[in-house]
Design a protein around this motif. Structure first.
Motif, mmCIF file in Angstrom:
data_model
loop_
_atom_site.group_PDB
_atom_site.id
_atom_site.type_symbol
_atom_site.label_atom_id
_atom_site.label_comp_id
_atom_site.label_asym_id
_atom_site.label_seq_id
_atom_site.Cartn_x
_atom_site.Cartn_y
_atom_site.Cartn_z
ATOM 1 N N CYS A 122 -0.435 -3.456 -0.118
ATOM 2 C CA CYS A 122 -0.308 -2.777 1.170
ATOM 3 C C CYS A 122 -1.669 -2.280 1.662
ATOM 4 O O CYS A 122 -2.513 -1.882 0.866
ATOM 5 C CB CYS A 122 0.650 -1.603 0.986
ATOM 6 S SG CYS A 122 0.811 -0.564 2.430
ATOM 7 N N TYR A 160 -2.332 0.433 3.174
ATOM 8 C CA TYR A 160 -2.421 1.876 3.418
ATOM 9 C C TYR A 160 -2.741 2.679 2.160
ATOM 10 O O TYR A 160 -3.826 2.589 1.647
ATOM 11 C CB TYR A 160 -1.147 2.364 4.115
ATOM 12 C CG TYR A 160 -0.860 1.667 5.438
ATOM 13 C CD1 TYR A 160 -1.784 1.712 6.472
ATOM 14 C CD2 TYR A 160 0.311 0.948 5.631
ATOM 15 C CE1 TYR A 160 -1.530 1.079 7.681
ATOM 16 C CE2 TYR A 160 0.573 0.315 6.839
ATOM 17 C CZ TYR A 160 -0.354 0.378 7.858
ATOM 18 O OH TYR A 160 -0.092 -0.254 9.047
ATOM 19 N N CYS A 161 -1.779 3.441 1.642
ATOM 20 C CA CYS A 161 -2.132 4.584 0.780
ATOM 21 C C CYS A 161 -2.506 4.196 -0.654
ATOM 22 O O CYS A 161 -2.498 3.037 -1.036
ATOM 23 C CB CYS A 161 -1.006 5.609 0.802
ATOM 24 S SG CYS A 161 0.321 5.277 -0.363
ATOM 25 N N LYS A 209 5.945 1.869 6.308
ATOM 26 C CA LYS A 209 4.581 1.482 6.718
ATOM 27 C C LYS A 209 4.214 0.141 6.080
ATOM 28 O O LYS A 209 3.630 -0.726 6.711
ATOM 29 C CB LYS A 209 3.575 2.563 6.311
ATOM 30 C CG LYS A 209 3.813 3.905 6.975
ATOM 31 C CD LYS A 209 2.713 4.900 6.693
ATOM 32 C CE LYS A 209 2.783 5.513 5.320
ATOM 33 N NZ LYS A 209 3.842 6.514 5.125
ATOM 34 N N GLY A 210 4.556 -0.002 4.798
ATOM 35 C CA GLY A 210 4.251 -1.251 4.105
ATOM 36 C C GLY A 210 5.032 -2.426 4.671
ATOM 37 O O GLY A 210 4.480 -3.497 4.932
HETATM 38 S S1 SF4 Z 1 4.121 0.760 1.111
HETATM 39 FE FE1 SF4 Z 1 3.980 2.923 1.683
HETATM 40 S S2 SF4 Z 1 3.785 3.979 -0.283
HETATM 41 FE FE2 SF4 Z 1 3.305 1.831 -0.671
HETATM 42 S S3 SF4 Z 1 1.059 1.689 -0.454
HETATM 43 FE FE3 SF4 Z 1 1.980 1.218 1.535
HETATM 44 S S4 SF4 Z 1 1.956 3.167 2.612
HETATM 45 FE FE4 SF4 Z 1 1.704 3.624 0.442
#
Ligand code: SF4
Length: 689
Positions: free
Chosen positions: A25, A27-28, A60-61
């Motif tokens: 992913c 993001y985080c 988000k993913g």
């Molecule tokens: S799917 Fe959600 S929890 Fe997993 S890395 Fe992406 S943003 Fe973070």
């Protein structure tokens, strides 16, 4: 000159016919594994075998791929002419930047140019950026937005354990502890796939404690919820340690054999009796006593801090206080127990290990260490004396921009400063004062919109690179789709600019080659990546740097013992008064990520815009009505947004999410003396309907 990246790379987990790529992913810091399927457009599918998320993703993913073809995507460089950003060729844009850098450095010296990086950049980019600053530009003026994320925990971890790794154990260990204490973390909303571990702790008979001024979705999963006044987590930890000592629950053998400095700490917390702690934190004495007893009588206690405890002018000391408590209980190094920090940004861990921090060189080496300089200079092929010294920390760097002694130009990679910096109106004035602002981004973010030159760069699925997740697991994001024509990777931009400013050494653009060089540069350092290769990462589904479980036998200090540090409660830099009678705290919401430059553009993600959360009692007092506008004012600015009246927040506190322009107009720029972390999490405010 380098050329734009072409097409997907081949790898053992990917084939062109199936067009199925195992990746992660964008993001985080969980860096959830996902399968990307398709050729022209990508669909996100679960990757069940990847252990960190076992196929689970948050919204988000699941929706991340929709950004790749977004209509606002930049595909040509933009150069400001007659006050407007106008399309330009890459040669025009890069020539202009190189000419301005050369002229400004000739007039003002190497430090006339600043670099601002990001905790979302791959390890390869973070490494190249640090090298670009020190070797091609010879500037000391480089720092990054991770300074505003985990730097307090990093500083405390280094001081206590001799090393800084978010979690010194795999995330899955969480579910096998007896008592999990989350201090200032809302993982149910910020990293939902990780919240399954909370459920499993309870299924296994364990106990979850959540400490937060707001009753969040994470607090709803807890057995014990503690709701202190914002900015008092440090006093809470002192009070708990006081009670653990008074109850005779210190692990004296552990303290004697594995720590130093505990006797001073023992004496220092004598003054934190429960009634005093209640007065400071607002946590009733009976809750303190119950929690201290639970901690003191459990075999395995795991304490995890996050931004709620760390983003304070006392953030490092707050983390040290919680580490003292964990050490007194004999937990760090014990199986399924200890202390850890839940990192935030996608590469929050790796981003701080390889040289984009003002005081560090690759491998978590300190830039003022002669041996570190010599080793890294050898890998770079330059003289150790040519590497500049320590630069300014992120906020101090921004405050120096455009001043007589400060940088005159800044290049920004992977950061949206105008949304994420504290006291941002002041920051904006400094950006305005620059002779040249260059921003690399994939859309016209709020910061890019103010730039003189904007360079369109690739996104995660369009390039290959490694990230280091919150556990210290190095993972590989593999390219799954061609980038749009006209877009280049940050590595290409760095290499091309280096050549145009006559760098003494060449910069590589192939990520795997850069990673191998990073491995050599980090070899022997605290974060040593030298044995890690792309093939190993693919085969092993991520490779931990160092041991997956650290501290079992010793800590990374010269004598192998952890250090206890005497720390004391000082409180928030701004306390409520007659004019600003409530606490303002800031944070995240489920559907948005950091400055929102990505997630606010995803149609499937809820975007209700900024709001002000306040308690019905406070709402009644100021005449605020749910859904109607309220104005929050601090000494730095004000913001008007719809009220959300909820009983889950303390009556003396208001909450504003920071994903939109506005929240950080209000936040306090008081800095932690050790980590230089701004006090995002608390300041004094007034509210009016
Ligand atoms: S799917 Fe959600 S929890 Fe997993 S890395 Fe992406 S943003 Fe973070």
């Amino acid at each position: 000159m380098t050329t734009p990246t072409e097409g997907p790379t081949e790898g053992p987990t990917e084939s062109r016919t199936e067009s199925r790529t195992e990746s992660h992913c964008p993001y985080c810091s969980l860096q959830c594994g996902m399968r990307l399927v398709g050729v022209r457009t990508l669909e996100v599918q679960p990757w069940e075998e990847f252990p960190v998320n076992e196929g689970g993703l948050c919204r988000k993913g699941w929706t991340a791929a929709s950004l790749l073809k977004h209509r606002e995507r930049l595909t040509m460089p933009l150069v400001r002419k007659d006050g407007e950003l106008q399309p330009a060729t890459w040669d025009e844009a890069l020539d202009l930047i190189a000419e301005r850098i050369t002229a400004l450095q000739a007039e003002h010296g190497p430090d006339a140019i600043a670099i601002f990086g990001g905790g979302g950049l791959t390890n390869e980019k973070a490494y190249s950026l640090g090298k670009f600053a020190r070797v091609a530009l010879r500037t000391a003026q480089i720092d990054y937005n991770g300074r505003w994320c985990m730097s307090s925990a990093a500083s405390a971890g280094t001081r206590a354990f001799g090393v800084d790794r978010g979690l010194p154990f795999p995330l899955a260990d969480v579910e096998r502890t007896d008592v999990l204490v989350l201090v200032g973390s809302n993982i149910a909303e910020t990293a939902p796939p990780a919240a399954r571990h909370l459920t499993r702790v309870r299924e296994n008979g364990g106990h979850v404690v959540v400490i937060d001024p707001r009753r969040t979705a994470t607090a709803d999963k807890a057995d014990t919820f503690v709701q202190p006044v914002p900015g008092t987590d440090l006093a809470l930890a002192l009070g708990l340690l006081h009670l653990v000592i008074a109850n005779g629950h210190v692990d004296e053998d552990y303290v004697a054999n594995r720590t130093t400095g505990f006797e001073e700490v023992r004496r220092s917390v004598a003054a934190w009796w429960p009634e005093r702690v209640e007065r400071v934190t607002g946590v009733p004495t009976h809750e303190l006593q119950e929690l201290a007893r639970l901690l003191g009588t459990s075999q395995k206690v795991m304490i995890l801090t996050a931004r709620g405890a760390e983003q304070h002018a006392t953030g490092s000391d707050t983390v040290l206080a919680w580490i003292n408590l964990a050490l007194a209980l004999g937990m760090p190094g014990k199986e399924y127990a200890g202390y850890g920090c839940l990192t935030g940004q996608g590469n929050g861990q790796g981003g701080r290990e390889h040289g984009q921090k003002a005081d560090q060189l690759p491998g978590y080496r300190m830039i003022d260490d002669p041996a570190a300089r010599e080793h890294v200079a050898g890998v770079w092929g330059v003289s150790p004396d040519s590497i500049p010294g320590k630069g300014r920390s992120a906020y101090e760097l921004l405050m120096a921009l455009g001043t007589e002694a400060g940088p005159k130009a800044m290049l920004v990679f992977g950061s949206n400063i105008i949304v994420s910096a504290p006291n941002v109106d002041r920051v904006a004035e400094h950006l305005e004062a620059l002779d040249l602002l260059v921003v690399c981004d994939f859309v016209l973010s709020e910061t890019a919109a103010r730039a003189d030159v904007v360079l369109p760069v690739t996104q995660w699925a369009e390039e290959t690179g490694t990230m280091t997740n919150l556990e210290g697991r190095v993972i590989l994001r593999q390219q799954a789709i061609r980038p749009p024509q006209g877009v280049r990777s940050d590595l290409d931009v760095i290499a091309d600019l280096a050549e145009r400013v006559s760098s003494p050494v060449k910069f590589e653009t192939d990520p795997e080659t850069v990673f191998a060089e990073l491995g050599r540069a980090s070899a022997g350092g605290k974060a040593d990546y030298s044995g890690i290769t792309y093939d190993r990462i693919r085969d092993e589904m991520g490779v931990f740097w160092g041991s997956p479980r650290m501290f079992a036998d010793s800590f990374a200090t010269p004598d192998g013992r952890a250090r206890c540090h005497v720390v004391d409660h000082r409180g928030a830099a701004e306390q409520p008064d007659e004019d600003y009678p409530v606490h303002l705290t800031t944070g995240r919401v489920l559907a948005q990520y950091q400055s929102g430059a990505q997630t606010r553009r995803v149609r499937e993600l809820t975007d209700d815009g900024i709001f002000v959360e306040l308690h019905p009692m406070l709402a009644g007092r100021v005449g605020a009505v749910d859904g109607e506008a309220v104005t929050v004012t601090t000494r730095r600015g004000s913001l008007t947004a719809p009220a959300r009246v909820v009983a889950t927040i303390r009556p003396d506190t208001v909450f504003v999410p920071f994903h939109w322009v506005g929240a950080n107009r209000l936040t306090n720029d008081a800095l932690d003396p050790a980590s230089r972390m701004p006090e995002f999490k608390v300041c004094a405010a007034s509210v009016s309907a």
